[in-house]
Design a protein around this motif. Sequence first.
Motif, short mmCIF file in Angstrom:
data_model
loop_
_atom_site.label_atom_id
_atom_site.label_comp_id
_atom_site.label_asym_id
_atom_site.label_seq_id
_atom_site.Cartn_x
_atom_site.Cartn_y
_atom_site.Cartn_z
N ASN A 87 0.95 -1.20 0.09
CA ASN A 87 0.04 -0.17 0.10
C ASN A 87 0.90 1.19 -0.01
OD1 ASN A 87 -1.64 2.27 0.68
ND2 ASN A 87 -3.04 0.79 1.97
N ASP A 89 0.30 4.00 0.82
CA ASP A 89 -0.05 4.94 2.28
C ASP A 89 0.92 4.50 3.12
OD1 ASP A 89 -1.58 6.54 0.95
OD2 ASP A 89 -3.50 5.37 1.44
N SER A 90 1.50 3.27 3.05
CA SER A 90 2.48 2.73 3.98
C SER A 90 3.88 3.03 4.10
CB SER A 90 2.18 1.26 4.16
OG SER A 90 2.71 0.38 3.08
N GLN A 92 5.97 5.48 4.21
CA GLN A 92 6.35 6.53 4.97
C GLN A 92 6.82 5.96 6.41
OE1 GLN A 92 4.15 10.14 5.30
NE2 GLN A 92 2.44 9.12 5.87
#
Length: 219
Positions: A87, A89-90, A92
């Motif tokens: 994903n 979004d993961s 960072q």
Amino acid sequence: MTTLDASWSARLRVVGDLERGDHYYLDDDDTCAYFGTYTPRAGFAHSYTNQIVSNLKKSLSVRNTAQWQYKQQAIGDIGAAVARNLNADSWQNTVFVPVPPSKRRGSPEYDDRMLRVSLAIGHKADVREILYTAVEREARHTTTDRRDQEALRASLAIDESVTRNPKRQVVLLDDVLTTGCSFKVCKEMIAEIWPEASIFGIFVARRVPSNPFADLDMT
């Protein structure tokens, strides 16, 4: 050349209850995933997974030969496969840690293939060689001895210079899941310095046990 087949999945597969027994160091609280099923001693042409693992593990002696391109291609393909499965979004919140090879940095036999796979993920992934080999050991594929967790741990060390700024997730990257010993030792070492992190394993493939009925004459 082997073509893509059912041994390989473009999507990561999680080691579940049925598979965990094949990797006896793994516990219920270990989360590991893999792309392919690798059949030992079956040869390069047995399956696509056998082919990509063979290419990934090509000896450094083939550098500067026509064979080297296949190792490079495998590294790039695996890095891209990992990137497609995570994903965005993961990113960072994740640190990617390659499992160290059996040889020390600087050794003529030192193969940093999993570091290079990690870097091939791209997307500015946070890749850190937190663990490194301090004492050389025999490569796993050259011995049939059962892995010793204490001996393996004694051969590894932590690079304290790259342990600052921990993140919530750590992904340990390795080539073939066999017993699960390397994953367990590396997971425990990471957990000691980053106790709040969730630690997962991603493998190119998992070793499948031989079929005990393969040579049985059923006629």
